[in-house]
Design an enzyme around this catalytic site. Structure first.
Site, PDB file in Angstrom:
ATOM      1  N   HIS D  16      48.720  46.816  51.234  1.00  0.00           N
ATOM      2  CA  HIS D  16      50.134  47.035  51.574  1.00  0.00           C
ATOM      3  C   HIS D  16      50.678  45.514  51.819  1.00  0.00           C
ATOM      4  O   HIS D  16      50.042  44.414  51.548  1.00  0.00           O
ATOM      5  CB  HIS D  16      50.547  47.793  52.812  1.00  0.00           C
ATOM      6  CG  HIS D  16      50.212  47.288  54.367  1.00  0.00           C
ATOM      7  ND1 HIS D  16      50.841  47.489  55.391  1.00  0.00           N
ATOM      8  CD2 HIS D  16      49.429  46.096  54.581  1.00  0.00           C
ATOM      9  CE1 HIS D  16      50.384  46.822  56.397  1.00  0.00           C
ATOM     10  NE2 HIS D  16      49.196  45.964  56.077  1.00  0.00           N
ATOM     11  N   CYS D  35      51.314  38.886  56.804  1.00  0.00           N
ATOM     12  CA  CYS D  35      51.577  40.279  56.260  1.00  0.00           C
ATOM     13  C   CYS D  35      52.592  40.293  55.262  1.00  0.00           C
ATOM     14  O   CYS D  35      52.813  41.545  54.697  1.00  0.00           O
ATOM     15  CB  CYS D  35      51.841  41.317  57.428  1.00  0.00           C
ATOM     16  SG  CYS D  35      50.575  41.255  58.872  1.00  0.00           S
ATOM     17  N   HIS D  41      47.787  42.378  51.016  1.00  0.00           N
ATOM     18  CA  HIS D  41      46.532  42.516  51.608  1.00  0.00           C
ATOM     19  C   HIS D  41      45.980  43.899  51.852  1.00  0.00           C
ATOM     20  O   HIS D  41      46.859  44.963  51.405  1.00  0.00           O
ATOM     21  CB  HIS D  41      46.464  41.492  52.906  1.00  0.00           C
ATOM     22  CG  HIS D  41      47.441  42.035  54.004  1.00  0.00           C
ATOM     23  ND1 HIS D  41      48.821  42.064  53.798  1.00  0.00           N
ATOM     24  CD2 HIS D  41      47.272  42.566  55.175  1.00  0.00           C
ATOM     25  CE1 HIS D  41      49.476  42.703  54.802  1.00  0.00           C
ATOM     26  NE2 HIS D  41      48.529  42.986  55.646  1.00  0.00           N
ATOM     27  N   HIS D  43      43.682  47.216  54.397  1.00  0.00           N
ATOM     28  CA  HIS D  43      42.847  47.454  55.624  1.00  0.00           C
ATOM     29  C   HIS D  43      41.950  48.897  55.440  1.00  0.00           C
ATOM     30  O   HIS D  43      42.501  49.438  54.451  1.00  0.00           O
ATOM     31  CB  HIS D  43      43.951  47.965  56.633  1.00  0.00           C
ATOM     32  CG  HIS D  43      44.924  46.707  57.149  1.00  0.00           C
ATOM     33  ND1 HIS D  43      44.424  45.755  57.878  1.00  0.00           N
ATOM     34  CD2 HIS D  43      46.341  46.536  56.724  1.00  0.00           C
ATOM     35  CE1 HIS D  43      45.354  44.833  58.090  1.00  0.00           C
ATOM     36  NE2 HIS D  43      46.577  45.310  57.420  1.00  0.00           N
ATOM     37  N   ASP D  81      44.267  57.019  50.008  1.00  0.00           N
ATOM     38  CA  ASP D  81      42.999  56.249  49.777  1.00  0.00           C
ATOM     39  C   ASP D  81      43.138  55.584  48.503  1.00  0.00           C
ATOM     40  O   ASP D  81      43.067  56.096  47.467  1.00  0.00           O
ATOM     41  CB  ASP D  81      42.018  57.380  49.902  1.00  0.00           C
ATOM     42  CG  ASP D  81      40.455  56.394  50.065  1.00  0.00           C
ATOM     43  OD1 ASP D  81      40.601  55.415  50.870  1.00  0.00           O
ATOM     44  OD2 ASP D  81      39.373  56.922  49.457  1.00  0.00           O
ATOM     45  N   HIS D  82      42.585  54.232  48.667  1.00  0.00           N
ATOM     46  CA  HIS D  82      42.485  53.405  47.609  1.00  0.00           C
ATOM     47  C   HIS D  82      43.979  53.120  46.797  1.00  0.00           C
ATOM     48  O   HIS D  82      44.000  52.848  45.746  1.00  0.00           O
ATOM     49  CB  HIS D  82      41.513  53.647  46.548  1.00  0.00           C
ATOM     50  CG  HIS D  82      40.179  53.307  47.100  1.00  0.00           C
ATOM     51  ND1 HIS D  82      39.446  54.200  48.044  1.00  0.00           N
ATOM     52  CD2 HIS D  82      39.263  52.168  46.794  1.00  0.00           C
ATOM     53  CE1 HIS D  82      38.198  53.592  48.049  1.00  0.00           C
ATOM     54  NE2 HIS D  82      38.210  52.551  47.394  1.00  0.00           N
ATOM     55  N   GLU D 125      44.711  50.152  62.411  1.00  0.00           N
ATOM     56  CA  GLU D 125      44.912  49.418  61.186  1.00  0.00           C
ATOM     57  C   GLU D 125      43.706  48.599  61.206  1.00  0.00           C
ATOM     58  O   GLU D 125      43.182  48.247  60.122  1.00  0.00           O
ATOM     59  CB  GLU D 125      46.244  48.762  61.337  1.00  0.00           C
ATOM     60  CG  GLU D 125      46.567  47.998  60.136  1.00  0.00           C
ATOM     61  CD  GLU D 125      47.904  47.075  60.227  1.00  0.00           C
ATOM     62  OE1 GLU D 125      48.861  47.511  59.587  1.00  0.00           O
ATOM     63  OE2 GLU D 125      47.863  46.212  61.259  1.00  0.00           O
TER      64      GLU D 125
END
Lengths: 136, 136, 136, 136, 136, 136
Positions: D16, D35, D41, D43, D81-82, D125
């Protein structure tokens, strides 16, 4: 029979101060920073004790973990838990209680007392740093 | 806007001794056991700071966690880390540094300083015990 | 005095089988899947016991955690540890030993026995799932 | 029947970028710091889904956790996811993918779909910060 | 190319009883304590599977972890999960299901089936004890 | 003097995409699955840096962990944290950012810069998988 390593985790907490009396106060503060606080600080130590040996064909154990636990409680935990390492533990009268020195002291407390060969100690001072000693 | 709780974890370590000078030595030993060791012992404390509020429609934040972290570091961690609670922290001159009293002291250090309403503190003394305080 | 919640963690392990004899074998297998294995399976349970009360001005404690631990060991851990819940624990003779039912059974084992008001139990069946019970 | 909360943990990972196009680039960098990296980047998110209800006297379940898991996998994990939250997830076309906004989006994905009342979401996070949302 | 070890964690749970029929009941109780409960008890086992090899210059992988996971799920997890080791798993008909014996059985289930050399297994029986086996 | 290994843990988070431009799109999707998402995904990486040496008789340290931490923050964390490995980190212009390749890149960033011999790196991509590299 296969050779397996068996590990038991225990914990204890203690106060300590990092300080070498042969250094000046300024050097002590520079090297040890807040760990040199003369009033002490402290940690929850987590200790992993690993013993190694062949699996016994009768019991299926390398070592009886209850016995390992009892020996570690008797010789390490009861000796160090809720203690001030500098003031209450004779090994540190003339030895700086760093995690490195502490893991070697614990090795000597346990060596030869466990039912199998002591293979490795891991000692966590905080959740972010640990030392490993294999007796060398 | 939805109301969300945002939690930041920090840690510090400190020495302490549980002792009430208005009790006899024997009573202190009976009540506090090894925690009454006059030479102190210590812990790695883990602190969870939870603030609560509506999500800001511009930033998408309840609170900027970097700001929360900076305030907690400044008013709690730098004040308590690597200290002896009994000797170095004025709040404990006449107050026993139990985890219960420590969480209330931390609440007072933080209250009114954070960018959102302080909702809840969780303070771990060891990995096996913690206290929770919501300001009541 | 402030009201604080104090939490102690303990663990035990046990075997169990999820099964309701009033359902058909097929319904039991459909609802409980591999947990219905007639030969049992097992878990390491982690239990968090939270008591709540005002901080005692003499001790600085809500409750003496050593006392809490002793009571939980006596009434819960020694009663459930290394047991088969279905065969060894009378509460489950006619009750399915799900995590939900187990947490309520543990509440009843502890209620009224602790030095402060029992506020909350959290029971982990695996590191990925837990139940929370507050007595309602 | 007693009311119990049942919690299931799942994880997913995603990229994100925190950015509000209605703010200047300078304001975005000041508020969101690293961020705001335009290249994104990411998580490993850990999500705790808690549902609440009375224990069913037939099954001993509040909810069948396999069913809860399947619904969360279908509506949340496979959706996030991913993924790149900003580019791949329609809810974030005009919404900043902060943890606060993400937990509210997940609530809306799950609400009304679970076999018991959705009581609480906790979204981590990083191992050091999380948000909690109870639908308010 | 550099040689790297890649580790995948999986979990399963099972019931077992420690017992050697060639010993008397009294000896079994003395050696295995509560683990000798004839009604079984159980654990959540956590298994770490480490494979080792050179990094493939095309994929950047030592081994595709999805493939490792699939093989471990097929040959270990589906074979042991929600089972009674003594009654449901043929390897333990005449072998005591200690953690030491279990890790060796798992090694044999995996050896030669993984896309890279099996280097090391770590098997946790509880969060406080584990065994390590490297095939010797 | 005894030889001890000292380990420091740090974390950083980053986005990445697994992709080899010399393979077809279909091969990339087949080998890397959802990790091939062209919009990137991301992780919280946990890194364990282990250095090894004799305990210094003056300080009781193998290495001053504050110095180790400062070097790792400067050369690894600040270089990788909140970055897109594929777009922001020059080492990955022509190298696939798998965990295997990342751990080798980190080794090269640290080698020769630490106050003691770099012994071992462990890099966690998720809580369920890690790689270990000892420089071979």
């Amino acid at each position: 029979m296969p050779t397996v390593t068996v590990t038991r985790h225990v914990h204890f907490n203690a106060a300590h101060r990092l300080h070498n009396p042969s250094l000046s106060d300024e050097e002590n503060r520079r090297i040890f920073g807040p760990c040199n606080n003369p009033n002490f600080h402290g940690h929850n130590y987590e200790l992993e004790v690993a013993v190694e040996g062949e699996v016994d064909p009768v019991t299926g154990f390398v070592a009886n973990l209850d016995e390992v636990k009892r020996i570690v409680e008797q010789h390490v935990v009861s000796y160090l838990d809720h203690k001030n390492l500098n003031l209450d533990v004779s090994e540190f009268r003339a030895l700086n209680p760093t995690t490195e020195n502490l893991v070697v002291v614990i090795w000597r407390l346990l060596e030869g007392r466990l039912p199998s060969r002591l293979a490795r100690l891991v000692l966590w001072e905080t959740p972010r740093n640990c030392v490993v000693y294999e007796g060398g």
